[in-house]
Write a protein that holds these residues in place. Structure first.
Motif, mmCIF file in Angstrom:
data_model
loop_
_atom_site.group_PDB
_atom_site.id
_atom_site.type_symbol
_atom_site.label_atom_id
_atom_site.label_comp_id
_atom_site.label_asym_id
_atom_site.label_seq_id
_atom_site.Cartn_x
_atom_site.Cartn_y
_atom_site.Cartn_z
ATOM 1 N N ALA A 39 0.933 -1.279 0.021
ATOM 2 C CA ALA A 39 0.090 0.063 -0.228
ATOM 3 C C ALA A 39 0.927 1.207 -0.067
ATOM 4 O O ALA A 39 2.069 1.112 0.418
ATOM 5 C CB ALA A 39 -0.824 -0.149 1.186
ATOM 6 N N PRO A 40 0.440 2.159 -0.322
ATOM 7 C CA PRO A 40 1.184 3.609 -0.460
ATOM 8 C C PRO A 40 1.525 3.998 1.170
ATOM 9 O O PRO A 40 0.828 3.549 1.961
ATOM 10 C CB PRO A 40 0.155 4.659 -0.827
ATOM 11 N N ILE A 41 2.790 4.378 1.215
ATOM 12 C CA ILE A 41 3.388 4.710 2.581
ATOM 13 C C ILE A 41 2.754 6.429 2.964
ATOM 14 O O ILE A 41 3.081 7.100 2.092
ATOM 15 C CB ILE A 41 4.644 4.648 2.552
ATOM 16 N N HIS A 42 2.292 6.351 4.036
ATOM 17 C CA HIS A 42 1.883 7.993 4.573
ATOM 18 C C HIS A 42 3.147 8.904 4.613
ATOM 19 O O HIS A 42 4.124 8.325 4.910
ATOM 20 C CB HIS A 42 1.280 7.892 5.850
ATOM 21 N N LYS A 43 2.878 10.020 3.978
ATOM 22 C CA LYS A 43 4.011 11.087 3.969
ATOM 23 C C LYS A 43 4.675 11.230 5.143
ATOM 24 O O LYS A 43 5.955 11.407 5.312
ATOM 25 C CB LYS A 43 3.443 12.374 3.667
ATOM 26 N N GLY A 44 4.008 11.245 6.457
ATOM 27 C CA GLY A 44 4.766 11.264 7.852
ATOM 28 C C GLY A 44 5.692 10.042 8.054
ATOM 29 O O GLY A 44 6.937 10.262 8.700
ATOM 30 N N ALA A 45 5.239 8.867 7.779
ATOM 31 C CA ALA A 45 6.157 7.613 7.948
ATOM 32 C C ALA A 45 7.458 7.853 6.832
ATOM 33 O O ALA A 45 8.544 7.348 7.036
ATOM 34 C CB ALA A 45 5.349 6.383 7.632
ATOM 35 N N THR A 46 7.090 8.329 5.568
ATOM 36 C CA THR A 46 8.001 8.400 4.557
ATOM 37 C C THR A 46 9.057 9.354 5.264
ATOM 38 O O THR A 46 10.207 8.942 4.983
ATOM 39 C CB THR A 46 7.401 8.793 3.290
ATOM 40 N N LYS A 47 8.787 10.513 5.599
ATOM 41 C CA LYS A 47 9.678 11.213 6.268
ATOM 42 C C LYS A 47 10.596 10.564 7.292
ATOM 43 O O LYS A 47 11.757 10.792 7.186
ATOM 44 C CB LYS A 47 9.026 12.543 6.918
ATOM 45 N N TYR A 48 10.021 9.772 8.404
ATOM 46 C CA TYR A 48 10.762 9.213 9.226
ATOM 47 C C TYR A 48 12.002 8.279 8.697
ATOM 48 O O TYR A 48 13.148 8.068 9.127
ATOM 49 C CB TYR A 48 9.789 8.390 10.400
ATOM 50 N N TYR A 49 11.278 7.532 7.741
ATOM 51 C CA TYR A 49 12.061 6.487 6.917
ATOM 52 C C TYR A 49 13.268 6.833 6.337
ATOM 53 O O TYR A 49 14.327 6.809 6.490
ATOM 54 C CB TYR A 49 11.121 5.625 5.848
ATOM 55 N N HIS A 50 13.170 8.184 5.703
ATOM 56 C CA HIS A 50 14.278 8.933 4.849
ATOM 57 C C HIS A 50 14.981 9.236 5.798
ATOM 58 O O HIS A 50 16.396 9.432 5.550
ATOM 59 C CB HIS A 50 13.463 10.135 4.044
ATOM 60 N N GLU A 51 14.891 9.998 6.939
ATOM 61 C CA GLU A 51 15.671 10.240 8.068
ATOM 62 C C GLU A 51 16.742 9.081 8.398
ATOM 63 O O GLU A 51 17.852 9.098 8.710
ATOM 64 C CB GLU A 51 15.020 10.906 9.206
ATOM 65 N N GLN A 52 15.953 7.878 8.627
ATOM 66 C CA GLN A 52 16.810 6.768 9.072
ATOM 67 C C GLN A 52 17.675 6.253 8.092
ATOM 68 O O GLN A 52 18.840 5.533 8.496
ATOM 69 C CB GLN A 52 15.623 5.711 9.730
ATOM 70 N N ILE A 53 17.325 6.140 6.971
ATOM 71 C CA ILE A 53 18.190 5.709 5.723
ATOM 72 C C ILE A 53 19.375 6.641 5.580
ATOM 73 O O ILE A 53 20.500 6.357 5.663
ATOM 74 C CB ILE A 53 17.385 5.732 4.560
ATOM 75 N N ILE A 54 19.086 7.917 5.808
ATOM 76 C CA ILE A 54 20.134 8.907 5.719
ATOM 77 C C ILE A 54 21.024 8.672 6.776
ATOM 78 O O ILE A 54 22.448 8.880 6.629
ATOM 79 C CB ILE A 54 19.630 10.242 5.571
ATOM 80 N N MET A 55 20.586 8.482 7.905
ATOM 81 C CA MET A 55 21.526 8.138 9.043
ATOM 82 C C MET A 55 22.387 6.987 9.159
ATOM 83 O O MET A 55 23.444 7.012 9.716
ATOM 84 C CB MET A 55 20.648 8.245 10.245
ATOM 85 N N SER A 56 21.808 6.107 8.249
ATOM 86 C CA SER A 56 22.741 4.883 8.385
ATOM 87 C C SER A 56 23.235 4.697 6.975
ATOM 88 O O SER A 56 24.198 3.624 7.149
ATOM 89 C CB SER A 56 21.537 3.791 8.197
ATOM 90 N N LEU A 57 23.546 5.292 6.511
ATOM 91 C CA LEU A 57 24.452 5.496 5.147
ATOM 92 C C LEU A 57 25.866 5.874 5.851
ATOM 93 O O LEU A 57 26.134 6.791 6.492
ATOM 94 C CB LEU A 57 24.120 6.647 4.331
ATOM 95 N N PRO A 58 26.644 5.198 5.115
ATOM 96 C CA PRO A 58 28.246 5.290 5.500
ATOM 97 C C PRO A 58 28.901 6.587 5.024
ATOM 98 O O PRO A 58 28.329 7.136 3.861
ATOM 99 C CB PRO A 58 29.143 4.006 4.987
ATOM 100 N N TYR A 59 29.711 7.175 5.632
ATOM 101 C CA TYR A 59 30.170 8.392 5.130
ATOM 102 C C TYR A 59 31.431 8.149 4.344
ATOM 103 O O TYR A 59 32.266 7.154 4.524
ATOM 104 C CB TYR A 59 30.816 9.279 6.467
#
Length: 202
Positions: free
Chosen positions: A182-202
């Motif tokens: 199902a489509p992901i709510h914008k509020g959940a998407t915002k949190y997912y994107h934050e976590q993905i960015i935080m988990s990316l190696p530098y």
């Protein structure tokens, strides 16, 4: 199914007394898919058929009216817990071959292993299959509310697992990657994107 029954797979239910899911339920749809996969009919395959509600399983098993029951539920389930506590029953895994056959059903099914000890007296893990868990929410719920809920859910994921041990097979990142149902709510998407960015190696 009854603990003393020599049942190790779906086809071993031939000529057994079985409770099948109620007409019109999601469990019944899955049951009929499995029967169709083997070109079997309910009338000819089992010796006796019941279509009782899951809440009646304890009485059916404990009074020796059925040998097995087929239901599609989330675990842990209180009705199953009651049966296991009071009747001599066991869970039976599907074979790897059976699971591969069933995964040809709609794409939202996947192989699942139910960990040991989800229920009392359930000492072995159970190989089966099921659908993805989906938490549905209205688009009208404000983004910040969904964001906060999603953050709390994943921040306290260890506590969530204690309430629903079947989720112990998942990690937050795995859940992020499921998608597609199902489509992901914008509020959940915002949190997912934050976590993905935080988990990316530098």
């Amino acid at each position: 199914m009854q603990d003393d029954e020599n049942i190790n797979g779906f086809l071993d239910l031939a000529d057994k007394r079985v409770n099948i899911p109620n007409e019109g339920s999601g469990s019944r749809v899955l049951y009929e898919n499995i029967m169709n996969e083997y070109n079997l009919s309910t009338e000819n395959f089992f010796s006796k058929v019941y279509e009782k509600n899951i809440s009646e399983l304890e009485n059916l098993f404990c009074t020796d009216k059925i040998d097995a029951a087929i239901f599609y539920v989330g675990h842990p389930n209180q009705a199953y817990q009651n049966v296991i506590e009071n009747c001599p029953v066991k869970f039976v895994s599907f074979s790897e071959r059976e699971i591969k056959k069933y995964l040809r059903f709609p794409e939202y099914y996947s192989a699942i292993t139910m960990p040991a000890n989800v229920y009392d007296n359930q000492n072995e893990e159970i190989k089966t299959f099921g659908s993805q868990l989906v938490l549905s929410i209205s688009y009208d719920v404000p983004d910040e509310v969904v964001y906060d809920f999603t953050k709390v859910f994943f921040t306290h994921f260890d506590e969530v697992i204690k309430l629903s041990p079947i989720l112990s097979q998942q990690s937050p990142m795995n859940i992020f990657n499921i998608g597609g149902v199902a489509p992901i709510h914008k509020g959940a998407t915002k949190y997912y994107h934050e976590q993905i960015i935080m988990s990316l190696p530098y």
